[in-house]
Design a protein around this motif. Sequence first.
Motif: not given
Length: 202
Positions: A148, A15-16, A11-13, A8-9, A5, A19
């Motif tokens: 996404k 990625i954002k 990785e998402n941070t 994943e957090i 978990k 972007e």
Amino acid sequence: MEPQKEREIKENTAIKKSEKMSILDGSFYGVMEGAGLRYITPYALALGASNLLIALLSTLPGLLGNLNQLTTLNLIKKQSRKSIVMTAVILQALLWIPLIGLGIWYMLAPDFRKTIPLFLLFVYSFLIMSGSSGSPAWNSWMRDLVLKNSGRYFGMRNRIMHICIIFSMFVASGILTFFKTTTPIIGFCIIFAISGAARLIS
């Protein structure tokens, strides 16, 4: 928190953040296009280019740029996409320097003015080719990054980029108008310096 978990957090941070940086990249690219690429033909006319050379300037660099992308497709298999994009962007940014140099040469060496437009075609072709060479790697990189709502994301990015293009075109036109009655070439040198700096930031 479980390691999976937490990973994943992170990785998402990441990625954002990437972007957001890509939108910033697109904004500065828009400045380069609006203040630089859109004014190459007026620059060529100011340097005394013939109708034939203007036609070549409008078609040849784009053709060579598209053909050059074929070499990048093979490079992706051997090098990282990031290194390919970075090399292409830095080279394209640096090629604005000789474009500016041609304007200075035009002002300082009147005897060579007839040959300067040919050098413009040569340098500008390399500038477009260098930028195009990074496009396949950039597209592949972004496709893997934005998983996404990619349509919505790239739509927003393109809107911001086009706003920057229009804004920079207005600023560039103001600069050229200011130098119109004195030394127009200086105006082109200024907007091309802005374009090169913007591409380097991008």
